[in-house]
Design a protein around this motif. Sequence first.
Motif, PDB file in Angstrom:
ATOM      1  N   HIS A 118     -63.955 -11.756 -93.157  1.00 24.55           N
ATOM      2  CA  HIS A 118     -63.267 -13.266 -92.422  1.00 24.55           C
ATOM      3  C   HIS A 118     -63.001 -14.219 -92.962  1.00 24.55           C
ATOM      4  O   HIS A 118     -61.823 -14.724 -93.526  1.00 24.55           O
ATOM      5  CB  HIS A 118     -63.983 -13.334 -91.543  1.00 24.55           C
ATOM      6  CG  HIS A 118     -64.714 -14.472 -90.259  1.00 24.55           C
ATOM      7  ND1 HIS A 118     -64.880 -15.678 -90.347  1.00 24.55           N
ATOM      8  CD2 HIS A 118     -63.847 -14.008 -89.358  1.00 24.55           C
ATOM      9  CE1 HIS A 118     -64.044 -16.678 -89.584  1.00 24.55           C
ATOM     10  NE2 HIS A 118     -63.084 -15.602 -88.414  1.00 24.55           N
ATOM     11  N   ASP A 119     -64.005 -14.482 -94.056  1.00 24.01           N
ATOM     12  CA  ASP A 119     -63.489 -15.360 -95.315  1.00 24.01           C
ATOM     13  C   ASP A 119     -62.273 -15.143 -95.717  1.00 24.01           C
ATOM     14  O   ASP A 119     -61.249 -16.145 -95.840  1.00 24.01           O
ATOM     15  CB  ASP A 119     -64.723 -15.958 -96.609  1.00 24.01           C
ATOM     16  CG  ASP A 119     -65.779 -16.316 -95.349  1.00 24.01           C
ATOM     17  OD1 ASP A 119     -65.845 -17.047 -94.292  1.00 24.01           O
ATOM     18  OD2 ASP A 119     -66.862 -16.190 -96.056  1.00 24.01           O
ATOM     19  N   GLN A 120     -62.114 -14.139 -96.088  1.00 24.28           N
ATOM     20  CA  GLN A 120     -60.479 -13.868 -96.530  1.00 24.28           C
ATOM     21  C   GLN A 120     -59.425 -13.929 -96.084  1.00 24.28           C
ATOM     22  O   GLN A 120     -58.043 -14.706 -96.258  1.00 24.28           O
ATOM     23  CB  GLN A 120     -60.490 -12.346 -97.316  1.00 24.28           C
ATOM     24  CG  GLN A 120     -59.307 -11.925 -98.260  1.00 24.28           C
ATOM     25  CD  GLN A 120     -59.706 -10.631 -98.485  1.00 24.28           C
ATOM     26  OE1 GLN A 120     -60.896  -9.972 -99.075  1.00 24.28           O
ATOM     27  NE2 GLN A 120     -58.720  -9.480-100.001  1.00 24.28           N
ATOM     28  N   ILE A 121     -59.449 -13.046 -94.791  1.00 23.74           N
ATOM     29  CA  ILE A 121     -58.081 -14.210 -94.585  1.00 23.74           C
ATOM     30  C   ILE A 121     -57.998 -14.900 -93.437  1.00 23.74           C
ATOM     31  O   ILE A 121     -56.890 -15.644 -93.505  1.00 23.74           O
ATOM     32  CB  ILE A 121     -58.730 -12.585 -92.783  1.00 23.74           C
ATOM     33  CG1 ILE A 121     -59.340 -13.344 -91.524  1.00 23.74           C
ATOM     34  CG2 ILE A 121     -57.928 -11.568 -93.406  1.00 23.74           C
ATOM     35  CD1 ILE A 121     -59.297 -12.049 -90.268  1.00 23.74           C
ATOM     36  N   ILE A 122     -59.416 -15.923 -93.771  1.00 27.08           N
ATOM     37  CA  ILE A 122     -58.395 -17.547 -93.793  1.00 27.08           C
ATOM     38  C   ILE A 122     -58.504 -18.418 -94.948  1.00 27.08           C
ATOM     39  O   ILE A 122     -57.048 -18.761 -94.570  1.00 27.08           O
ATOM     40  CB  ILE A 122     -59.892 -17.793 -92.482  1.00 27.08           C
ATOM     41  CG1 ILE A 122     -60.481 -17.360 -91.480  1.00 27.08           C
ATOM     42  CG2 ILE A 122     -59.825 -19.735 -92.583  1.00 27.08           C
ATOM     43  CD1 ILE A 122     -61.435 -18.192 -90.866  1.00 27.08           C
ATOM     44  N   THR A 123     -58.928 -17.786 -96.073  1.00 27.99           N
ATOM     45  CA  THR A 123     -59.449 -18.543 -96.655  1.00 27.99           C
ATOM     46  C   THR A 123     -58.231 -18.210 -98.263  1.00 27.99           C
ATOM     47  O   THR A 123     -58.000 -18.601 -98.995  1.00 27.99           O
ATOM     48  CB  THR A 123     -59.905 -19.299 -97.634  1.00 27.99           C
ATOM     49  OG1 THR A 123     -61.032 -18.334 -97.385  1.00 27.99           O
ATOM     50  CG2 THR A 123     -61.088 -20.417 -96.631  1.00 27.99           C
ATOM     51  N   GLY A 124     -58.075 -16.800 -97.763  1.00 27.04           N
ATOM     52  CA  GLY A 124     -57.717 -16.475 -99.449  1.00 27.04           C
ATOM     53  C   GLY A 124     -58.716 -15.301 -99.662  1.00 27.04           C
ATOM     54  O   GLY A 124     -58.251 -15.038-101.043  1.00 27.04           O
ATOM     55  N   PHE A 125     -60.059 -15.753-100.160  1.00 32.75           N
ATOM     56  CA  PHE A 125     -60.793 -15.304-100.685  1.00 32.75           C
ATOM     57  C   PHE A 125     -62.239 -15.323-100.273  1.00 32.75           C
ATOM     58  O   PHE A 125     -62.543 -15.506 -99.303  1.00 32.75           O
ATOM     59  CB  PHE A 125     -60.779 -16.668-101.906  1.00 32.75           C
ATOM     60  CG  PHE A 125     -62.623 -15.986-102.638  1.00 32.75           C
ATOM     61  CD1 PHE A 125     -61.386 -15.107-103.546  1.00 32.75           C
ATOM     62  CD2 PHE A 125     -63.162 -17.057-102.824  1.00 32.75           C
ATOM     63  CE1 PHE A 125     -62.423 -14.876-105.231  1.00 32.75           C
ATOM     64  CE2 PHE A 125     -64.520 -16.528-103.055  1.00 32.75           C
ATOM     65  CZ  PHE A 125     -63.978 -16.015-104.775  1.00 32.75           C
ATOM     66  N   GLY A 126     -62.953 -14.429-100.447  1.00 31.66           N
ATOM     67  CA  GLY A 126     -63.879 -13.157 -99.442  1.00 31.66           C
ATOM     68  C   GLY A 126     -64.561 -12.315-100.683  1.00 31.66           C
ATOM     69  O   GLY A 126     -64.214 -11.924-101.454  1.00 31.66           O
ATOM     70  N   CYS A 127     -65.989 -12.673-101.059  1.00 34.44           N
ATOM     71  CA  CYS A 127     -66.822 -11.986-102.144  1.00 34.44           C
ATOM     72  C   CYS A 127     -67.659 -11.705-101.437  1.00 34.44           C
ATOM     73  O   CYS A 127     -68.396 -12.212-100.431  1.00 34.44           O
ATOM     74  CB  CYS A 127     -66.523 -12.520-103.292  1.00 34.44           C
ATOM     75  SG  CYS A 127     -67.396 -13.999-103.390  1.00 34.44           S
TER      76      CYS A 127
END
Length: 134
Positions: A118-127
Amino acid sequence: MAKFKADINQLLSWVHEAQQAHSMWRKDSWEDWEFRDGKQWSQAAYAAMEKKGIKPITINRTFPIINLVHGHYIINQQDIVALGRTKADAELAQVMSEGIQLIVDQNGGTQKMGSAFHDQIITGFGCMGVGLNP
């Protein structure tokens, strides 16, 4: 000695560049979250519209699409599977797959992977960080 000083200056410039890039990413990330939440007008554009007597409205088409993509990921989430290189490794790979699934289940891994996506699709970075679970 001059070579060491040049190397240190090069390393310091890389550190500064990384700090600047991270700072710019944090600013952009904050804007991305606000855009997702419906704040899609800049302050200047909002003020200009109000000055003209027009009440700015936002039809947020971003929020439902992000939720759709996130929901698609959750529904179609795959299990992590270990595969052996040869037929002799097949049994060990099965044991490893079961061990990985046990760890994922015991630590809420499915929810954590979903949150990172979810973080990745909003900000481009999720880990996710690998570490000791207290």
